[in-house]
Motif scaffolding. Structure first.
Motif, short mmCIF file in Angstrom:
data_model
loop_
_atom_site.label_atom_id
_atom_site.label_comp_id
_atom_site.label_asym_id
_atom_site.label_seq_id
_atom_site.Cartn_x
_atom_site.Cartn_y
_atom_site.Cartn_z
N ALA A 24 0.78 -1.19 -0.07
CA ALA A 24 -0.09 0.11 -0.06
C ALA A 24 0.70 1.17 0.00
O ALA A 24 0.56 2.21 -0.93
N ALA A 25 2.04 1.20 0.79
CA ALA A 25 2.72 2.46 0.84
C ALA A 25 3.65 2.66 -0.32
O ALA A 25 3.88 3.73 -1.00
N ALA A 26 3.88 1.58 -0.97
CA ALA A 26 4.56 1.76 -2.31
C ALA A 26 3.77 2.14 -3.23
O ALA A 26 4.39 3.06 -4.20
N PHE A 27 2.55 1.58 -3.43
CA PHE A 27 1.83 2.02 -4.56
C PHE A 27 1.30 3.56 -4.38
O PHE A 27 1.17 4.34 -5.09
N ALA A 28 1.13 3.88 -2.98
CA ALA A 28 0.65 5.36 -2.81
C ALA A 28 1.88 6.15 -3.16
O ALA A 28 1.48 7.26 -3.66
N GLN A 47 -5.17 1.10 -0.91
CA GLN A 47 -5.37 0.08 -0.12
C GLN A 47 -5.04 -1.27 -0.80
O GLN A 47 -5.11 -1.41 -2.04
N ALA A 48 -4.14 -2.23 0.10
CA ALA A 48 -3.55 -3.37 -0.54
C ALA A 48 -4.01 -4.55 -0.01
O ALA A 48 -4.30 -4.49 1.44
N ARG A 49 -4.72 -5.50 -0.50
CA ARG A 49 -5.28 -6.76 0.13
C ARG A 49 -4.39 -7.81 -0.43
O ARG A 49 -4.09 -8.05 -1.82
N LEU A 50 -4.00 -8.83 0.35
CA LEU A 50 -3.32 -10.23 -0.15
C LEU A 50 -4.45 -11.14 0.18
O LEU A 50 -4.98 -11.13 1.10
N GLY A 51 -4.32 -12.08 -0.90
CA GLY A 51 -5.60 -13.30 -0.82
C GLY A 51 -4.66 -14.58 -1.34
O GLY A 51 -3.45 -14.35 -1.81
N CYS A 83 -0.75 -19.72 -3.50
CA CYS A 83 -0.13 -18.59 -4.42
C CYS A 83 -0.86 -17.58 -3.69
O CYS A 83 -2.20 -17.36 -3.57
N TYR A 84 -0.06 -16.31 -3.65
CA TYR A 84 -0.58 -15.11 -3.17
C TYR A 84 -1.11 -14.42 -4.47
O TYR A 84 -0.77 -14.34 -5.45
N HIS A 85 -2.14 -13.45 -4.14
CA HIS A 85 -2.60 -12.61 -5.26
C HIS A 85 -2.83 -11.18 -4.59
O HIS A 85 -3.32 -11.18 -3.26
N ALA A 86 -2.51 -10.26 -5.33
CA ALA A 86 -2.63 -8.90 -4.66
C ALA A 86 -3.76 -7.83 -5.37
O ALA A 86 -3.96 -8.19 -6.54
N ASP A 87 -4.62 -7.25 -4.41
CA ASP A 87 -5.51 -6.62 -5.00
C ASP A 87 -5.27 -5.11 -4.44
O ASP A 87 -5.14 -4.70 -3.26
N VAL A 88 -4.84 -4.18 -5.23
CA VAL A 88 -4.49 -2.69 -4.88
C VAL A 88 -5.54 -1.85 -5.47
O VAL A 88 -5.70 -1.85 -6.83
N ARG A 89 -6.14 -1.10 -4.41
CA ARG A 89 -7.03 0.00 -5.06
C ARG A 89 -6.51 1.34 -4.46
O ARG A 89 -5.96 1.58 -3.32
N ALA A 90 -6.45 2.42 -5.27
CA ALA A 90 -5.86 3.65 -5.07
C ALA A 90 -6.79 5.11 -5.51
O ALA A 90 -7.60 4.55 -6.51
N SER A 91 -6.97 5.90 -4.80
CA SER A 91 -7.68 6.98 -5.29
C SER A 91 -6.79 8.12 -4.96
O SER A 91 -5.77 8.40 -4.04
N ILE A 92 -7.36 9.15 -5.73
CA ILE A 92 -6.45 10.61 -5.81
C ILE A 92 -7.26 11.81 -5.38
O ILE A 92 -8.69 11.89 -5.90
N ALA A 93 -7.04 12.53 -4.62
CA ALA A 93 -7.70 13.79 -4.16
C ALA A 93 -6.60 14.92 -4.44
O ALA A 93 -5.67 14.89 -4.13
#
Length: 139
Positions: A47-51, A77-81, A87-97
């Motif tokens: 999450a920090a790296a993507f942000a 927001q990063a989620r790992l499943g 095997c891990y999968h990542a879901d990253v969602r980002a918003s800009i304001a």
């Protein structure tokens, strides 16, 4: 691939610590083997790296939309499943304001930033990740 790289960095994770090569960032890591340990988890680091990456692109993009580049805020927001194979999968969602922008300007800013950063949501595969075993001299 670009003809020349604008920036480059290294980081090492070992012994429960994460450090950048230049020493500017160092933190403890959470351990999957010792859940009681304190430290950052992989999803926090993602999450920090993507942000940080998207913020860089959004500030650049904001200069073409308005003079509010200094107010840009990115939330990731990063989620790992795990799949049934483990095997891990990542879901990253980002918003800009950004303060002072109309909805249309903000939409333009988000679209421009998304096109600029290497992990675009368009699925165009503009990034590469290569994982190889380290040589003994890489430690």
């Amino acid at each position: 691939m670009p003809e020349s790289w604008v920036r480059e960095a290294t980081a090492t994770a070992a012994g429960g610590q994460l450090r950048t090569g230049d020493g500017e960032f160092s933190t403890t890591l959470a351990s999957p083997l010792a859940p009681h340990c304190n430290g950052l988890s992989p999803e926090q680091l993602l999450a920090a790296a993507f942000a940080a990456c998207l913020h860089h692109a959004a500030v650049e993009a904001a200069t073409t939309v308005s003079d509010e580049a200094h107010t840009v805020q990115v939330r990731a927001q990063a989620r790992l499943g795990r799949d049934p194979d483990g095997c891990y999968h990542a879901d990253v969602r980002a918003s800009i304001a950004a303060v002072g922008l109309t909805r249309q300007q903000l939409a333009r800013l988000a679209d421009s930033a998304d096109r600029l950063w290497p992990f675009s949501s368009n699925g165009g595969g503009r990034h590469t990740l290569t994982v190889t075993p380290a040589n003994g001299s890489d430690r």
